[in-house]
Enzyme design. Structure first.
Site, PDB file in Angstrom:
ATOM      1  N   LYS A  72       0.799  -1.226   0.000  1.00  0.00           N
ATOM      2  CA  LYS A  72       0.000   0.000   0.000  1.00  0.00           C
ATOM      3  C   LYS A  72       0.835   1.282   0.000  1.00  0.00           C
ATOM      4  CE  LYS A  72      -4.254  -1.858   1.979  1.00  0.00           C
ATOM      5  NZ  LYS A  72      -5.303  -1.737   2.996  1.00  0.00           N
ATOM      6  N   ASP A 108     -10.380   2.490   1.210  1.00  0.00           N
ATOM      7  CA  ASP A 108     -10.717   1.912   2.528  1.00  0.00           C
ATOM      8  C   ASP A 108     -11.513   2.924   3.360  1.00  0.00           C
ATOM      9  OD1 ASP A 108      -9.583  -0.608   2.248  1.00  0.00           O
ATOM     10  OD2 ASP A 108      -7.624   0.026   2.995  1.00  0.00           O
ATOM     11  N   GLY A 133      -3.426   2.147  13.131  1.00  0.00           N
ATOM     12  CA  GLY A 133      -2.767   1.479  12.005  1.00  0.00           C
ATOM     13  C   GLY A 133      -3.332   1.978  10.680  1.00  0.00           C
ATOM     14  N   ALA A 135      -5.901   0.976   8.800  1.00  0.00           N
ATOM     15  CA  ALA A 135      -7.356   1.172   8.709  1.00  0.00           C
ATOM     16  C   ALA A 135      -7.756   2.447   9.450  1.00  0.00           C
ATOM     17  CB  ALA A 135      -8.080  -0.046   9.287  1.00  0.00           C
TER      18      ALA A 135
HETATM   19  P1  NDP Z   1      -2.371  -2.521  11.374  1.00  0.00           P
HETATM   20  O1  NDP Z   1      -1.467  -3.676  11.691  1.00  0.00           O
HETATM   21  O2  NDP Z   1      -1.844  -1.395  10.567  1.00  0.00           O
HETATM   22  O3  NDP Z   1      -2.910  -1.897  12.774  1.00  0.00           O
HETATM   23  C1  NDP Z   1      -3.441  -2.729  13.756  1.00  0.00           C
HETATM   24  C2  NDP Z   1      -4.021  -1.855  14.856  1.00  0.00           C
HETATM   25  O4  NDP Z   1      -4.647  -2.714  15.828  1.00  0.00           O
HETATM   26  C3  NDP Z   1      -2.974  -1.038  15.620  1.00  0.00           C
HETATM   27  O5  NDP Z   1      -3.552   0.160  16.043  1.00  0.00           O
HETATM   28  C4  NDP Z   1      -2.669  -1.948  16.815  1.00  0.00           C
HETATM   29  O6  NDP Z   1      -2.174  -1.245  17.925  1.00  0.00           O
HETATM   30  C5  NDP Z   1      -4.048  -2.468  17.109  1.00  0.00           C
HETATM   31  N1  NDP Z   1      -4.051  -3.715  17.872  1.00  0.00           N
HETATM   32  C6  NDP Z   1      -3.797  -4.955  17.416  1.00  0.00           C
HETATM   33  N2  NDP Z   1      -3.919  -5.860  18.411  1.00  0.00           N
HETATM   34  C7  NDP Z   1      -4.260  -5.165  19.533  1.00  0.00           C
HETATM   35  C8  NDP Z   1      -4.541  -5.522  20.868  1.00  0.00           C
HETATM   36  N3  NDP Z   1      -4.478  -6.786  21.283  1.00  0.00           N
HETATM   37  N4  NDP Z   1      -4.867  -4.551  21.747  1.00  0.00           N
HETATM   38  C9  NDP Z   1      -4.944  -3.245  21.345  1.00  0.00           C
HETATM   39  N5  NDP Z   1      -4.692  -2.844  20.082  1.00  0.00           N
HETATM   40  C10 NDP Z   1      -4.350  -3.786  19.185  1.00  0.00           C
HETATM   41  O7  NDP Z   1      -3.642  -3.163  10.718  1.00  0.00           O
HETATM   42  P2  NDP Z   1      -4.752  -2.408   9.817  1.00  0.00           P
HETATM   43  O8  NDP Z   1      -5.027  -1.088  10.408  1.00  0.00           O
HETATM   44  O9  NDP Z   1      -4.381  -2.511   8.390  1.00  0.00           O
HETATM   45  O10 NDP Z   1      -6.001  -3.373  10.028  1.00  0.00           O
HETATM   46  C11 NDP Z   1      -6.708  -3.384  11.257  1.00  0.00           C
HETATM   47  C12 NDP Z   1      -7.951  -4.223  11.087  1.00  0.00           C
HETATM   48  O11 NDP Z   1      -8.789  -3.587  10.143  1.00  0.00           O
HETATM   49  C13 NDP Z   1      -7.676  -5.633  10.544  1.00  0.00           C
HETATM   50  O12 NDP Z   1      -8.356  -6.552  11.362  1.00  0.00           O
HETATM   51  C14 NDP Z   1      -8.294  -5.634   9.173  1.00  0.00           C
HETATM   52  O13 NDP Z   1      -8.930  -6.870   8.887  1.00  0.00           O
HETATM   53  C15 NDP Z   1      -9.338  -4.550   9.287  1.00  0.00           C
HETATM   54  N6  NDP Z   1      -9.593  -3.896   8.008  1.00  0.00           N
HETATM   55  C16 NDP Z   1     -10.870  -3.955   7.544  1.00  0.00           C
HETATM   56  C17 NDP Z   1     -11.170  -3.389   6.336  1.00  0.00           C
HETATM   57  C18 NDP Z   1     -12.566  -3.491   5.830  1.00  0.00           C
HETATM   58  O14 NDP Z   1     -12.785  -3.170   4.659  1.00  0.00           O
HETATM   59  N7  NDP Z   1     -13.529  -3.886   6.660  1.00  0.00           N
HETATM   60  C19 NDP Z   1     -10.168  -2.675   5.528  1.00  0.00           C
HETATM   61  C20 NDP Z   1      -8.864  -2.630   6.135  1.00  0.00           C
HETATM   62  C21 NDP Z   1      -8.608  -3.238   7.328  1.00  0.00           C
HETATM   63  P3  NDP Z   1      -0.598  -0.943  18.077  1.00  0.00           P
HETATM   64  O15 NDP Z   1      -0.315   0.240  17.204  1.00  0.00           O
HETATM   65  O16 NDP Z   1      -0.437  -0.646  19.528  1.00  0.00           O
HETATM   66  O17 NDP Z   1       0.118  -2.186  17.629  1.00  0.00           O
END
Ligand code: NDP
Length: 284
Positions: A72, A108, A133, A135
């Site tokens: 991306k 997105d 992250g 999303a």
């Molecule tokens: P990233 O890896 O970029 O970000 C993940 C985020 O989740 C970070 O903020 C991370 O926090 C947080 N996180 C993960 N695990 C935990 C936890 N146990 N406790 C607290 N915070 C947590 O992923 P994306 O942003 O790309 O994707 C996130 C979700 O969005 C995915 O599940 C994906 O499937 C979904 N998504 C859905 C879409 C849709 O069209 N419906 C489109 C794009 C994504 P930290 O920064 O502290 O690690």
């Protein structure tokens, strides 16, 4: 260039690795339903092959393609320009051929916004968002550009949260702030929209619960989850029990596809066909 009447326009997904890809099924279902002579094909593209893949798309005159992680950001240097929100986010999930130029867009956040607007106008509203992250970045930027007045970012890693807040304050009209996430987060009563933009609850970890004080969710609030699988996360179910209006993550997934197809073909496709196909493919 010579065309024959049955030549199909090609759109694609550049994914890595080629995991289960419901997007292919979803987009092809729309093409079939509307009898569009188009195809959507998935290619597994390794990071070191991305430049060649984009050159190949140009050579074969693909109408456009989606990029999933980790392409991306890396794809940007191979494109001819960016749409406004993709430029602010620094991430592209949809490339569109316009006058032989490949322009990077991000559908997105736009997909999320389309789902949101079916329930509420974000203009002047306060949004509390868990996650910082990709999303979250896409949602934050798009909702800010749509006129939300205040965005509170709550992220496990505070540094990443602050980075998103800085981006929103510097590059959008919204007023953004971060809030620490220790134990169960109490959602302020001023929140209109509350979004889980983390991966908490994504299949197969469906039992995972987001650390939120559910008592702080009020019926006046709209609760959205980005998780498309399962359809109803623990968070969505708990919010619904509290009387909140809810939005599931499948709406965002379907709508980003609807918007991508509109960019590529100029046609408004029927979202319900696409949603049903994903439900069938993933057994939701
Ligand atoms: P990233 O890896 O970029 O970000 C993940 C985020 O989740 C970070 O903020 C991370 O926090 C947080 N996180 C993960 N695990 C935990 C936890 N146990 N406790 C607290 N915070 C947590 O992923 P994306 O942003 O790309 O994707 C996130 C979700 O969005 C995915 O599940 C994906 O499937 C979904 N998504 C859905 C879409 C849709 O069209 N419906 C489109 C794009 C994504 P930290 O920064 O502290 O690690």
């Amino acid at each position: 260039m010579s065309h024959v009447s049955f030549l199909k326009e090609i759109t694609a997904s550049f994914a890595q690795p080629a995991a289960e890809n419901p997007t292919v099924e979803m987009i092809e279902a729309a093409y079939r339903h509307h009898e569009l002579p188009w195809r959507y094909v998935n290619f597994e593209v390794a990071p070191e092959s991305l430049a060649d893949a984009v050159r190949g798309a140009r050579a074969m005159r693909f109408a456009g393609f989606n990029c999933s992680l980790p392409h991306k950001v890396a794809v940007i240097e191979h494109l001819d320009g960016l749409g406004e929100s993709a430029s602010i986010m620094g991430a592209v999930n949809c490339v569109v051929r316009r006058d032989s130029r490949y322009i990077g867009e991000n559908t997105d956040g736009k997909g999320f916004l389309k789902s949101l607007r079916e329930k509420i106008d974000p203009s002047g509203k306060t949004m509390v968002m868990f996650g910082a992250g990709g999303a979250a970045r896409a949602i934050g930027v798009e909702v800010a550009l749509a006129g939300a007045s205040r965005i509170v970012v709550v992220n496990r890693d505070p540094a990443r949260g602050k980075e998103l807040v800085q981006l929103l304050n510097e590059q959008t009209p919204a007023d953004a702030d971060d809030s620490p996430w220790r134990g169960e987060f109490t959602v302020p009563a001023t929140a209109d929209i509350v979004v889980n933009a983390t991966s908490i609850g994504l299949f197969p970890n469906t039992d995972a619960k987001i650390a939120v004080d559910l008592e702080s969710l009020k019926p006046t609030m709209l609760i959205a989850d980005v998780i498309p699988n399962p359809l109803r996360t623990n968070f969505v179910e708990a919010a619904e029990k509290r009387g909140c209006t809810v939005i599931d993550g499948l709406g965002m997934l379907v709508n980003q596809g609807v918007i991508s197809i509109k960019y590529w073909t100029g046609i408004d496709v029927e979202p319900s066909i696409m949603r049903q196909r994903v439900v069938d493919v993933l057994g939701l």
